[in-house]
Design a protein around this motif. Structure first.
Motif, mmCIF file in Angstrom:
data_model
loop_
_atom_site.group_PDB
_atom_site.id
_atom_site.type_symbol
_atom_site.label_atom_id
_atom_site.label_comp_id
_atom_site.label_asym_id
_atom_site.label_seq_id
_atom_site.Cartn_x
_atom_site.Cartn_y
_atom_site.Cartn_z
ATOM 1 N N ALA A 1 1.717 -14.756 -3.200
ATOM 2 C CA ALA A 1 1.829 -13.514 -2.730
ATOM 3 C C ALA A 1 3.182 -13.242 -2.320
ATOM 4 O O ALA A 1 3.725 -12.122 -2.305
ATOM 5 C CB ALA A 1 0.748 -12.675 -2.178
ATOM 6 N N GLN A 2 3.928 -14.220 -2.218
ATOM 7 C CA GLN A 2 5.094 -13.958 -1.575
ATOM 8 C C GLN A 2 6.250 -14.462 -2.414
ATOM 9 O O GLN A 2 6.297 -15.508 -3.042
ATOM 10 C CB GLN A 2 5.408 -14.762 -0.150
ATOM 11 N N ASP A 3 7.410 -13.547 -2.401
ATOM 12 C CA ASP A 3 8.570 -13.660 -3.189
ATOM 13 C C ASP A 3 9.566 -14.511 -2.385
ATOM 14 O O ASP A 3 9.918 -13.994 -1.113
ATOM 15 C CB ASP A 3 9.069 -12.353 -3.655
ATOM 16 N N VAL A 4 10.019 -15.607 -2.797
ATOM 17 C CA VAL A 4 10.908 -16.279 -2.135
ATOM 18 C C VAL A 4 12.426 -16.239 -2.877
ATOM 19 O O VAL A 4 12.403 -16.672 -4.119
ATOM 20 C CB VAL A 4 10.667 -17.850 -1.785
ATOM 21 N N HIS B 1 4.516 -24.717 1.985
ATOM 22 C CA HIS B 1 3.500 -25.240 1.095
ATOM 23 C C HIS B 1 4.145 -26.029 0.040
ATOM 24 O O HIS B 1 3.386 -26.129 -0.899
ATOM 25 C CB HIS B 1 2.480 -24.222 0.657
ATOM 26 N N GLY B 2 5.398 -26.222 0.083
ATOM 27 C CA GLY B 2 5.987 -26.870 -0.976
ATOM 28 C C GLY B 2 7.685 -26.775 -0.843
ATOM 29 O O GLY B 2 7.923 -26.408 0.118
ATOM 30 N N ASP B 3 8.270 -27.190 -1.877
ATOM 31 C CA ASP B 3 9.744 -27.105 -1.553
ATOM 32 C C ASP B 3 10.494 -26.713 -3.126
ATOM 33 O O ASP B 3 10.001 -26.968 -4.120
ATOM 34 C CB ASP B 3 10.227 -28.402 -0.926
ATOM 35 N N VAL B 4 11.877 -26.561 -2.961
ATOM 36 C CA VAL B 4 12.594 -26.163 -3.870
ATOM 37 C C VAL B 4 13.870 -27.098 -3.836
ATOM 38 O O VAL B 4 14.683 -26.772 -2.777
ATOM 39 C CB VAL B 4 12.964 -24.905 -4.199
ATOM 40 N N ARG B 5 14.194 -27.892 -4.791
ATOM 41 C CA ARG B 5 15.525 -28.564 -4.784
ATOM 42 C C ARG B 5 16.466 -27.792 -5.854
ATOM 43 O O ARG B 5 15.855 -27.550 -7.110
ATOM 44 C CB ARG B 5 15.206 -30.063 -5.033
ATOM 45 N N LEU B 6 17.601 -27.892 -5.595
ATOM 46 C CA LEU B 6 18.783 -27.559 -6.578
ATOM 47 C C LEU B 6 19.992 -28.059 -6.665
ATOM 48 O O LEU B 6 20.362 -28.397 -5.704
ATOM 49 C CB LEU B 6 18.822 -25.907 -6.077
ATOM 50 N N ALA B 7 20.187 -28.539 -7.942
ATOM 51 C CA ALA B 7 21.475 -29.331 -7.966
ATOM 52 C C ALA B 7 22.385 -28.919 -9.247
ATOM 53 O O ALA B 7 21.640 -28.488 -10.251
ATOM 54 C CB ALA B 7 20.996 -30.890 -8.205
ATOM 55 N N PRO C 1 6.894 -21.423 1.523
ATOM 56 C CA PRO C 1 7.576 -20.209 1.936
ATOM 57 C C PRO C 1 8.038 -20.843 3.366
ATOM 58 O O PRO C 1 7.521 -21.457 3.973
ATOM 59 C CB PRO C 1 6.428 -19.228 2.080
ATOM 60 N N PRO C 2 9.337 -19.999 3.842
ATOM 61 C CA PRO C 2 10.026 -20.633 4.839
ATOM 62 C C PRO C 2 9.038 -20.294 6.353
ATOM 63 O O PRO C 2 9.120 -21.146 7.154
ATOM 64 C CB PRO C 2 11.023 -19.422 5.011
ATOM 65 N N ALA C 3 8.323 -19.401 6.451
ATOM 66 C CA ALA C 3 7.329 -19.455 7.464
ATOM 67 C C ALA C 3 6.234 -20.287 7.538
ATOM 68 O O ALA C 3 5.759 -20.712 8.730
ATOM 69 C CB ALA C 3 6.885 -17.938 7.682
ATOM 70 N N ALA C 4 5.547 -20.637 6.781
ATOM 71 C CA ALA C 4 4.651 -21.773 6.303
ATOM 72 C C ALA C 4 4.753 -22.368 5.102
ATOM 73 O O ALA C 4 4.092 -22.105 4.270
ATOM 74 C CB ALA C 4 3.351 -20.842 6.429
#
Length: 228
Positions: free
Chosen positions: A162-165, A49-55, A44-47
């Motif tokens: 618990a957070q929707d990104v 704990h991972g990432d999303v890549r999109l191509a 999540p942007p604030a803290a």
């Protein structure tokens, strides 16, 4: 309730000549997926704990279940979700959208993943794991080629604990040199027989579609860039 998960016969992606255009993310373009420039988001942007890549892997065709060859153009997006959190994340393929100007947002007609046990259309990304998700979006009736789609936005959603990104990633069309030979998606190897797991939208008019043409390209320095 429609039956979202089905056992399907193998689907095939047949090698084809490349298109004259490719699409690249206009923002966060610091990642790579199988040789394609990818937007990379720490979540999540604030803290994080991972990432999303999109191509974007360009235009493909969704073939009918009959295998008649009467295919329909679709745009192929690949989404790679890496979870370094202590709890699992989820991705619902039905919540991912493609927004093309003058056509509105649409959900994928076909989705597939290779890692884990599937779980489509609701995919679990376990703690410390990665999922590669391929999404195929049918093109609007009056925009059936890259010539008529100068750009588009991908609207994606990951339930990170618990957070929707939710993010909107713009893509621009770039002109490319033609490329010939087998279509390659290095994270999966050559496009060939796809045994699943799959998910398809049961409201799609052909029952289940199957992707059968790839869209890999070789890029050159763009001669122009179109932005909305």
């Amino acid at each position: 309730m429609p039956k979202w998960i089905a056992t399907l016969p193998a689907a095939f992606l047949v090698a084809a000549c490349a298109h004259d255009y490719t699409y690249q993310p206009a923002e966060h373009a610091t990642g790579n997926i199988g040789g394609h420039v990818a937007a990379d988001y720490q979540i999540p942007p604030a803290a994080p704990h991972g990432d999303v890549r999109l191509a974007s892997f360009g235009l493909s065709e969704l073939g009918p279940a009959t295998g008649s060859g009467d295919g329909r153009p679709a745009l192929h997006l690949r989404m790679v979700v890496s979870n370094n959190d202590a709890q699992p994340w989820t991705v619902d393929t039905r919540e991912q959208k493609l927004d093309i100007a003058n056509a509105g947002a649409t959900a994928p007609a076909f989705a597939t993943t290779r890692e884990g046990n599937g779980g489509l259309p609701l995919i679990t990304v376990d703690a410390g794991s990665k999922r590669v998700i391929d999404l195929f979006f049918p093109l609007p009736p009056n925009q059936q080629s890259a010539d008529s789609i100068p750009d588009f936005d991908a609207i994606w959603n990951v339930h990170a604990g618990a957070q929707d990104v939710v993010e909107r990633t713009p893509f621009d069309r770039l002109q490319v040199e033609p490329a010939y030979g087998p279509t390659i998606a290095p994270e999966y190897g050559y496009y060939g027989e796809w045994g699943g797991p799959f998910w398809y939208d049961p409201t799609y008019p052909w029952g289940y579609p199957r992707p059968w043409l790839g869209g890999a390209v070789m890029r050159r320095s763009p001669s122009w860039r179109h932005r909305r």
